[in-house]
Scaffold this motif. Structure first.
Motif, PDB file in Angstrom:
ATOM      1  N   LYS A   3       4.749 -10.450  -8.431  1.00 32.45           N
ATOM      2  CA  LYS A   3       4.245  -9.450 -10.087  1.00 32.45           C
ATOM      3  C   LYS A   3       3.170  -9.276 -10.061  1.00 32.45           C
ATOM      4  N   LEU A   4       2.036  -8.966  -9.197  1.00 33.88           N
ATOM      5  CA  LEU A   4       0.303  -8.785  -9.452  1.00 33.88           C
ATOM      6  C   LEU A   4       0.642  -6.914  -9.839  1.00 33.88           C
ATOM      7  N   LYS A   5       0.385  -6.253 -10.434  1.00 37.50           N
ATOM      8  CA  LYS A   5       0.325  -4.967 -10.718  1.00 37.50           C
ATOM      9  C   LYS A   5      -1.130  -4.377 -10.044  1.00 37.50           C
ATOM     10  N   LEU A   6      -0.998  -3.990  -9.201  1.00 30.25           N
ATOM     11  CA  LEU A   6      -2.901  -3.621  -8.548  1.00 30.25           C
ATOM     12  C   LEU A   6      -3.266  -2.416  -9.359  1.00 30.25           C
ATOM     13  N   ASN A   7      -2.576  -1.444 -10.074  1.00 28.52           N
ATOM     14  CA  ASN A   7      -3.108  -0.514 -10.726  1.00 28.52           C
ATOM     15  C   ASN A   7      -3.908   0.163 -10.275  1.00 28.52           C
ATOM     16  N   GLY A  36       2.577  -7.887   3.696  1.00 30.04           N
ATOM     17  CA  GLY A  36       2.444  -7.213   2.457  1.00 30.04           C
ATOM     18  C   GLY A  36       2.079  -7.954   0.991  1.00 30.04           C
ATOM     19  N   ALA A  37       2.797  -9.089   0.565  1.00 27.72           N
ATOM     20  CA  ALA A  37       2.177  -9.435  -0.605  1.00 27.72           C
ATOM     21  C   ALA A  37       0.848 -10.652  -0.579  1.00 27.72           C
ATOM     22  N   VAL A  38       0.370 -11.244   0.623  1.00 28.03           N
ATOM     23  CA  VAL A  38      -1.046 -11.351   0.896  1.00 28.03           C
ATOM     24  C   VAL A  38      -1.730 -10.277   0.570  1.00 28.03           C
ATOM     25  N   VAL A  39      -1.684  -8.858   1.046  1.00 30.83           N
ATOM     26  CA  VAL A  39      -2.859  -8.405   0.869  1.00 30.83           C
ATOM     27  C   VAL A  39      -2.579  -7.566   0.016  1.00 30.83           C
ATOM     28  N   ARG A  40      -1.294  -7.353  -0.938  1.00 33.96           N
ATOM     29  CA  ARG A  40      -1.587  -7.141  -2.681  1.00 33.96           C
ATOM     30  C   ARG A  40      -2.278  -8.107  -3.304  1.00 33.96           C
TER      31      ARG A  40
END
Length: 308
Positions: A3-7, A36-40
């Motif tokens: 659910k994290l948004k990097l913006n 990929g989720a960890v890196v995000r």
């Protein structure tokens, strides 16, 4: 994490490029998604530390992130995160750091290592138990298909015990990986995608030849199927299918001591390594046979031989 948004367009591109790189390397979809989720989450953490470009990344950021996940609570279950979960984060970051080195040519020292912790004791079968399992695969069966499945059970023992392959290595073996003339098995999809050549004994070669030419065709639905292991329905076997076949074989043994042991496909690999050491093979040769990157991984079997 999802659910994290990097913006941050640059970080979003990096995450996408990283997952595409993993996919090209041949990692399965689940691993690609998880890493990929960890890196995000890591990139999201960097933005909270005012890092807006990957060129700003340095060793202290890895340490700070490690401290963050080490003290973060488990959002679903409460309490602290498990050591296994933390180690998976570190593994993903190690791979991401490798990707950045590949992409930019600049190497960053992480100075963060996976946590060592006590795991379940390693189970090893005795040589007598292995012999009993092989004997069970030679019994007379009623139907042609039953005989074919029994022949496949024998090959499971050959691949995972006699050749000492890891679970996924065996699952992905194809017919053209096996050279019966030279008695060599080519492991193309080893751990960390390292290839190796494994010798096949004369007895094992006969079992493989019998299955490949006489019994495997009975199970096939398509002549184009290249995997060594095929299911009752002619499809490639999964690791779960092969595990269940092994469990059925153990059940048929009616051996109470064997039935009490926690046995999986990797148990057969542990067993052959232990038996080779017991029979006097040098540790370095066992290391090459198993495809271990370091001798330290192989040395666990010196302790097992003292216990068996």
């Amino acid at each position: 994490m999802k659910k994290l948004k990097l913006n941050n367009a640059g970080f979003e591109y990096l995450e996408l490029a990283f997952t595409e790189w993993l996919d090209i390397l041949g990692y399965n979809k689940g691993t690609v998604y998880t890493m990929g989720a960890v890196v995000r989450e890591f990139l999201y953490f960097l933005t909270s530390r005012s890092v807006v470009h990957i060129s700003q990344l340095d060793t202290p950021h890895f340490k700070q992130y490690y401290q963050y996940i080490s003290t973060r609570s488990n959002q679903r279950k409460g309490g602290a995160l498990s050591l296994n979960y933390i180690n998976k984060h570190i593994q993903a970051l190690e791979k991401f750091n490798e990707f950045l080195t590949h992409k930019t040519g600049t190497s960053i020292t992480m100075n963060v290592r996976q946590i060592k912790y006590n795991t379940k004791p390693i189970t090893v079968l005795t040589q007598a138990e292995i012999k009993q399992l092989f004997t069970l695969t030679q019994q007379d069966r009623i139907t042609e298909r039953e005989t074919a499945l029994q022949s496949r059970d024998a090959v499971i023992l050959v691949i995972y015990y006699s050749c000492g392959l890891r679970r996924n290595e065996g699952v992905h073996i194809e017919l053209n990986d096996i050279n019966l003339d030279t008695r060599i098995l080519h492991v193309r999809k080893g751990k960390k995608y390292k290839e190796r050549l494994v010798p096949i004994s004369q007895h094992s070669a006969k079992i493989l030849e019998d299955y490949i030419y006489n019994h495997r065709p009975i199970l096939l639905k398509s002549n184009t199927e290249s995997r060594l292991f095929v299911s009752y329905y002619g499809k490639p076997c999964t690791g779960g299918t092969l595990y269940r076949c092994l469990q059925k074989l153990i059940y048929r043994s009616e051996n109470p001591e064997l039935a009490e042991k926690e046995v999986g496909l990797h148990t057969l690999r542990h067993s052959i390594a232990t038996h080779l050491l017991q029979n006097g093979m040098e540790l370095q040769k066992i290391q090459r046979f198993l495809g271990h990157s370091s001798l330290e991984s192989t040395q666990i079997y010196t302790h097992l031989t003292e216990e068996v």
